[in-house]
Write a protein that holds these residues in place. Structure first.
Motif, PDB file in Angstrom:
ATOM      1  N   LYS A 197      -4.561  -6.298  -1.554  1.00  0.00           N
ATOM      2  CA  LYS A 197      -3.554  -6.790  -0.612  1.00  0.00           C
ATOM      3  C   LYS A 197      -3.334  -5.828   0.560  1.00  0.00           C
ATOM      4  O   LYS A 197      -2.516  -6.089   1.438  1.00  0.00           O
ATOM      5  CB  LYS A 197      -2.222  -7.029  -1.320  1.00  0.00           C
ATOM      6  CG  LYS A 197      -2.285  -7.945  -2.525  1.00  0.00           C
ATOM      7  CD  LYS A 197      -2.759  -9.337  -2.165  1.00  0.00           C
ATOM      8  CE  LYS A 197      -2.711 -10.261  -3.362  1.00  0.00           C
ATOM      9  NZ  LYS A 197      -3.542  -9.798  -4.508  1.00  0.00           N
ATOM     10  N   THR A 198      -4.030  -4.703   0.552  1.00  0.00           N
ATOM     11  CA  THR A 198      -3.863  -3.713   1.619  1.00  0.00           C
ATOM     12  C   THR A 198      -4.350  -4.278   2.948  1.00  0.00           C
ATOM     13  O   THR A 198      -5.442  -4.851   3.014  1.00  0.00           O
ATOM     14  CB  THR A 198      -4.648  -2.437   1.264  1.00  0.00           C
ATOM     15  OG1 THR A 198      -4.035  -1.832   0.131  1.00  0.00           O
ATOM     16  CG2 THR A 198      -4.661  -1.438   2.425  1.00  0.00           C
ATOM     17  N   GLU A 199      -3.520  -4.114   3.978  1.00  0.00           N
ATOM     18  CA  GLU A 199      -3.915  -4.546   5.327  1.00  0.00           C
ATOM     19  C   GLU A 199      -4.659  -3.412   6.016  1.00  0.00           C
ATOM     20  O   GLU A 199      -4.339  -2.240   5.830  1.00  0.00           O
ATOM     21  CB  GLU A 199      -2.667  -4.956   6.119  1.00  0.00           C
ATOM     22  CG  GLU A 199      -2.046  -6.252   5.577  1.00  0.00           C
ATOM     23  CD  GLU A 199      -0.682  -6.568   6.170  1.00  0.00           C
ATOM     24  OE1 GLU A 199      -0.255  -5.869   7.113  1.00  0.00           O
ATOM     25  OE2 GLU A 199      -0.048  -7.507   5.664  1.00  0.00           O
ATOM     26  N   HIS A 204      -5.226  14.513   2.030  1.00  0.00           N
ATOM     27  CA  HIS A 204      -4.889  13.092   1.902  1.00  0.00           C
ATOM     28  C   HIS A 204      -5.965  12.390   1.075  1.00  0.00           C
ATOM     29  O   HIS A 204      -7.106  12.262   1.512  1.00  0.00           O
ATOM     30  CB  HIS A 204      -4.768  12.441   3.283  1.00  0.00           C
ATOM     31  CG  HIS A 204      -4.276  11.028   3.207  1.00  0.00           C
ATOM     32  ND1 HIS A 204      -4.457  10.114   4.206  1.00  0.00           N
ATOM     33  CD2 HIS A 204      -3.611  10.372   2.211  1.00  0.00           C
ATOM     34  CE1 HIS A 204      -3.916   8.957   3.843  1.00  0.00           C
ATOM     35  NE2 HIS A 204      -3.406   9.087   2.656  1.00  0.00           N
ATOM     36  N   THR A 249       0.891  -1.164   0.000  1.00  0.00           N
ATOM     37  CA  THR A 249       0.000   0.000   0.000  1.00  0.00           C
ATOM     38  C   THR A 249       0.922   1.205   0.000  1.00  0.00           C
ATOM     39  O   THR A 249       1.767   1.325   0.887  1.00  0.00           O
ATOM     40  CB  THR A 249      -0.868   0.005   1.270  1.00  0.00           C
ATOM     41  OG1 THR A 249      -1.639  -1.189   1.291  1.00  0.00           O
ATOM     42  CG2 THR A 249      -1.761   1.235   1.319  1.00  0.00           C
ATOM     43  N   VAL A 250       0.785   2.075  -1.004  1.00  0.00           N
ATOM     44  CA  VAL A 250       1.799   3.111  -1.196  1.00  0.00           C
ATOM     45  C   VAL A 250       1.220   4.510  -1.002  1.00  0.00           C
ATOM     46  O   VAL A 250       0.186   4.844  -1.587  1.00  0.00           O
ATOM     47  CB  VAL A 250       2.409   3.007  -2.610  1.00  0.00           C
ATOM     48  CG1 VAL A 250       3.449   4.108  -2.818  1.00  0.00           C
ATOM     49  CG2 VAL A 250       3.044   1.644  -2.820  1.00  0.00           C
ATOM     50  N   LYS A 301      -4.776   3.821 -10.963  1.00  0.00           N
ATOM     51  CA  LYS A 301      -3.454   4.419 -11.118  1.00  0.00           C
ATOM     52  C   LYS A 301      -3.515   5.824 -11.716  1.00  0.00           C
ATOM     53  O   LYS A 301      -2.900   6.746 -11.181  1.00  0.00           O
ATOM     54  CB  LYS A 301      -2.546   3.505 -11.945  1.00  0.00           C
ATOM     55  CG  LYS A 301      -1.950   2.374 -11.116  1.00  0.00           C
ATOM     56  CD  LYS A 301      -1.164   1.382 -11.961  1.00  0.00           C
ATOM     57  CE  LYS A 301      -0.684   0.230 -11.090  1.00  0.00           C
ATOM     58  NZ  LYS A 301      -0.339  -0.968 -11.874  1.00  0.00           N
ATOM     59  N   MET A 352      -2.419   9.524 -10.003  1.00  0.00           N
ATOM     60  CA  MET A 352      -1.418  10.422 -10.589  1.00  0.00           C
ATOM     61  C   MET A 352      -1.978  11.825 -10.816  1.00  0.00           C
ATOM     62  O   MET A 352      -1.273  12.822 -10.622  1.00  0.00           O
ATOM     63  CB  MET A 352      -0.902   9.823 -11.903  1.00  0.00           C
ATOM     64  CG  MET A 352       0.024   8.661 -11.679  1.00  0.00           C
ATOM     65  SD  MET A 352       1.533   9.195 -10.770  1.00  0.00           S
ATOM     66  CE  MET A 352       1.982   7.679  -9.963  1.00  0.00           C
ATOM     67  N   ARG A 395      -6.323  -0.158  -8.231  1.00  0.00           N
ATOM     68  CA  ARG A 395      -5.076   0.226  -8.923  1.00  0.00           C
ATOM     69  C   ARG A 395      -5.083  -0.217 -10.371  1.00  0.00           C
ATOM     70  O   ARG A 395      -4.051  -0.612 -10.922  1.00  0.00           O
ATOM     71  CB  ARG A 395      -3.875  -0.361  -8.185  1.00  0.00           C
ATOM     72  CG  ARG A 395      -3.966  -1.859  -7.966  1.00  0.00           C
ATOM     73  CD  ARG A 395      -2.677  -2.442  -7.410  1.00  0.00           C
ATOM     74  NE  ARG A 395      -2.931  -3.773  -6.885  1.00  0.00           N
ATOM     75  CZ  ARG A 395      -1.991  -4.597  -6.447  1.00  0.00           C
ATOM     76  NH1 ARG A 395      -0.729  -4.221  -6.475  1.00  0.00           N
ATOM     77  NH2 ARG A 395      -2.299  -5.778  -5.977  1.00  0.00           N
ATOM     78  N   THR A 440      -1.619  14.457  -1.140  1.00  0.00           N
ATOM     79  CA  THR A 440      -0.848  13.312  -0.656  1.00  0.00           C
ATOM     80  C   THR A 440      -1.691  12.092  -0.999  1.00  0.00           C
ATOM     81  O   THR A 440      -2.843  12.010  -0.590  1.00  0.00           O
ATOM     82  CB  THR A 440      -0.653  13.405   0.864  1.00  0.00           C
ATOM     83  OG1 THR A 440       0.068  14.601   1.161  1.00  0.00           O
ATOM     84  CG2 THR A 440       0.091  12.193   1.403  1.00  0.00           C
ATOM     85  N   VAL A 441      -1.134  11.167  -1.763  1.00  0.00           N
ATOM     86  CA  VAL A 441      -1.967  10.102  -2.337  1.00  0.00           C
ATOM     87  C   VAL A 441      -1.562   8.728  -1.816  1.00  0.00           C
ATOM     88  O   VAL A 441      -0.377   8.374  -1.848  1.00  0.00           O
ATOM     89  CB  VAL A 441      -1.874  10.104  -3.875  1.00  0.00           C
ATOM     90  CG1 VAL A 441      -2.722   8.983  -4.458  1.00  0.00           C
ATOM     91  CG2 VAL A 441      -2.311  11.448  -4.432  1.00  0.00           C
ATOM     92  N   THR A 442      -2.549   7.992  -1.335  1.00  0.00           N
ATOM     93  CA  THR A 442      -2.326   6.596  -0.954  1.00  0.00           C
ATOM     94  C   THR A 442      -3.109   5.693  -1.904  1.00  0.00           C
ATOM     95  O   THR A 442      -4.297   5.929  -2.145  1.00  0.00           O
ATOM     96  CB  THR A 442      -2.784   6.347   0.494  1.00  0.00           C
ATOM     97  OG1 THR A 442      -2.011   7.169   1.380  1.00  0.00           O
ATOM     98  CG2 THR A 442      -2.592   4.877   0.890  1.00  0.00           C
ATOM     99  N   ILE A 443      -2.424   4.699  -2.450  1.00  0.00           N
ATOM    100  CA  ILE A 443      -3.073   3.746  -3.353  1.00  0.00           C
ATOM    101  C   ILE A 443      -3.256   2.416  -2.614  1.00  0.00           C
ATOM    102  O   ILE A 443      -2.291   1.803  -2.181  1.00  0.00           O
ATOM    103  CB  ILE A 443      -2.249   3.527  -4.637  1.00  0.00           C
ATOM    104  CG1 ILE A 443      -1.886   4.878  -5.263  1.00  0.00           C
ATOM    105  CG2 ILE A 443      -3.029   2.659  -5.629  1.00  0.00           C
ATOM    106  CD1 ILE A 443      -0.905   4.773  -6.423  1.00  0.00           C
ATOM    107  N   CYS A 444      -4.531   2.014  -2.465  1.00  0.00           N
ATOM    108  CA  CYS A 444      -4.883   0.769  -1.777  1.00  0.00           C
ATOM    109  C   CYS A 444      -5.419  -0.249  -2.785  1.00  0.00           C
ATOM    110  O   CYS A 444      -5.813   0.116  -3.899  1.00  0.00           O
ATOM    111  CB  CYS A 444      -5.972   1.025  -0.740  1.00  0.00           C
ATOM    112  SG  CYS A 444      -5.496   2.209   0.517  1.00  0.00           S
ATOM    113  N   HIS A 445      -5.467  -1.505  -2.351  1.00  0.00           N
ATOM    114  CA  HIS A 445      -5.891  -2.576  -3.261  1.00  0.00           C
ATOM    115  C   HIS A 445      -6.180  -3.825  -2.454  1.00  0.00           C
ATOM    116  O   HIS A 445      -6.180  -3.787  -1.209  1.00  0.00           O
ATOM    117  CB  HIS A 445      -4.795  -2.813  -4.300  1.00  0.00           C
ATOM    118  CG  HIS A 445      -3.430  -2.857  -3.683  1.00  0.00           C
ATOM    119  ND1 HIS A 445      -2.941  -3.958  -3.043  1.00  0.00           N
ATOM    120  CD2 HIS A 445      -2.479  -1.894  -3.540  1.00  0.00           C
ATOM    121  CE1 HIS A 445      -1.746  -3.703  -2.565  1.00  0.00           C
ATOM    122  NE2 HIS A 445      -1.429  -2.435  -2.840  1.00  0.00           N
ATOM    123  N   VAL A 450      -7.127   2.644   6.911  1.00  0.00           N
ATOM    124  CA  VAL A 450      -6.461   3.537   5.959  1.00  0.00           C
ATOM    125  C   VAL A 450      -7.478   4.527   5.396  1.00  0.00           C
ATOM    126  O   VAL A 450      -7.223   5.736   5.333  1.00  0.00           O
ATOM    127  CB  VAL A 450      -5.786   2.738   4.820  1.00  0.00           C
ATOM    128  CG1 VAL A 450      -5.130   3.687   3.817  1.00  0.00           C
ATOM    129  CG2 VAL A 450      -4.751   1.752   5.366  1.00  0.00           C
TER     130      VAL A 450
END
Lengths: 278, 278
Positions: free
Chosen positions: B188-190, B157, A181-182, B169, B173, B163, B181-186, B195
């Protein structure tokens, strides 16, 4: 545990082995062309270092040194010539170029199949979409470090500080491709220390000496310092952070050496691919 | 406040005005070519809807309908023909294509200057690096919605859930380019709910009905629902979230209409650019 310098040596040794193989088969060495505009002392030093590493690993290097007053058109023409030259396998344009030059236009003159420094838009999209291709060298080196240290980004929260086209953005995309998670932070991020405190993996790519403080680091986090500032100082206050992090890369001797190692490796990759395509 | 449908109408009205201008000057209409492979009922409906919108806005549309058993090579050839056809200004390949087709290869056959759906690697890199170019239509529509609602992403945020190459994605961008401030979740995100609870702006792009629950939403957050699931249901549990969010886009009538509006607008942009380049 392996240091960045040792990891880099292992990568370069393998590249040297493959370069020797390539030479045995073709009678030529893989060749990296380096383009430098102007005579900024730091850039001149970097270029000399990269060329020395090439030679020691059994690669050829070609230097194209252009004057400070070179125009965008002239630079694009010089790079296009290298793109079309079958004896050149990789092209590196030393960053930064003088302010009057359109760096993006110059980068885009690099043929995608010779973009061993991973700076073109094509390479960025390949990294972002998980397509085979060249990685930006520092992000590529960072991923190799994580692998060497058995840090699996999957499911982890990675916070990247910095969003440059050849470091922050591509390393974010490579971490995402490995299922982290980025979060991408930058100069406009509010409450940056608090954001960094949530990170399992911190990548500092700001270009400001000791910008990231020890009390920003969550206990046990992995800290990758991709900064390289005057006086051999990283972006992380190492002495403060070292007691908090489970793992931290030093400056110098951390990310830096792996960057050049990936550059050499990708130049050999390019030469071998060109051969395979014949 | 303007609904997504009203915003879309305003965008389409302007595009129609410019399309009429274009026709007056050239005797031709801006033309969108739509390629569909197979006969998935939802895809057939989308394509019909997009073509109808084209015609109502004074654009031409050309339909290339290929059988389910079309190979990657055949699809690439059909798209390449459209890329080379001067009478075509924009090309849309309806997603998804049958599983045996390499969708990325097909997308890449779209000439970058006709990529009005913003699906090529070139367009992605342009969005990522802030270069002029086509945006992916849904991400472009989302940014237009934020603008219409006076939501400035700067310093905020933004959490993007999903993604995919044409939604998660690129919207990440575009938000980053606007200083979020960007967080990309998917998948596999815990601790995904935790979040999302830190987000000032949530973009749900998962493709799972009512996946995002009301108690994931920070009070006052802006919630953009880019999902569109069977039965006209979004990715957000609207009834739960509406009381928490300061602003939430409904499904239908939120992001969806702006997507098609941006598609038409970019087709007219393409026609005008082609004219300007003559």
């Amino acid at each position: 545990m392996m240091s960045g310098t040792e990891l880099a040596r292992a990568i370069v040794d393998q590249a040297a082995h493959r370069a020797a193989d390539y030479e045995k088969h073709t009678g030529r060495k893989p060749c990296l062309a380096t383009v430098i505009v102007g005579d900024d002392p730091a850039s001149v030093t970097y270029v000399r270092m990269k060329r020395n590493r090439c030679h020691r690993a059994g690669l050829d290097s070609r230097l194209v040194s252009l004057p400070e007053e070179t125009t965008t058109e002239q630079l694009v023409a010089a790079i296009t010539e290298l793109s079309n030259d079958p004896e050149v396998h990789g092209i590196l344009l030393q960053h930064p170029v003088p302010k009057h030059v359109d760096e993006r236009a110059a980068f885009e003159a690099i043929a995608p199949d010779k973009d061993v420094d991973g700076v073109t838009m094509h390479s960025f999209a390949q990294m972002s979409f998980g397509e085979a291709g060249f990685t930006s060298c520092t992000p590529g080196g960072i991923m190799r470090l994580l692998d060497a240290y058995d840090v699996d980004p999957r499911g982890k929260h990675a916070v990247v500080i910095g969003r440059s086209p050849i470091l922050g953005k591509p390393v974010a995309m490579l971490l995402l491709a490995r299922d982290a998670t980025v979060t991408i932070c930058h100069s406009k991020t509010e409450n940056l220390p608090d954001v960094v405190r949530t990170a399992d993996i911190v990548v500092a790519a700001v270009g400001k000496p000791e910008f990231v403080r020890g009390d920003w680091i969550k206990p046990g986090a992995v800290v990758i310092d991709a900064g390289y500032n005057e006086g051999n100082v990283g972006d992380v206050a190492f002495d403060e952070a070292v007691g908090k992090a489970s793992l931290i890369t030093p400056v110098p001797g951390g990310v830096g050496p792996t960057t050049i190692a990936v550059l050499l490796e990708q130049t050999v990759d390019s030469a071998q691919r060109q051969l395979a395509a014949l």
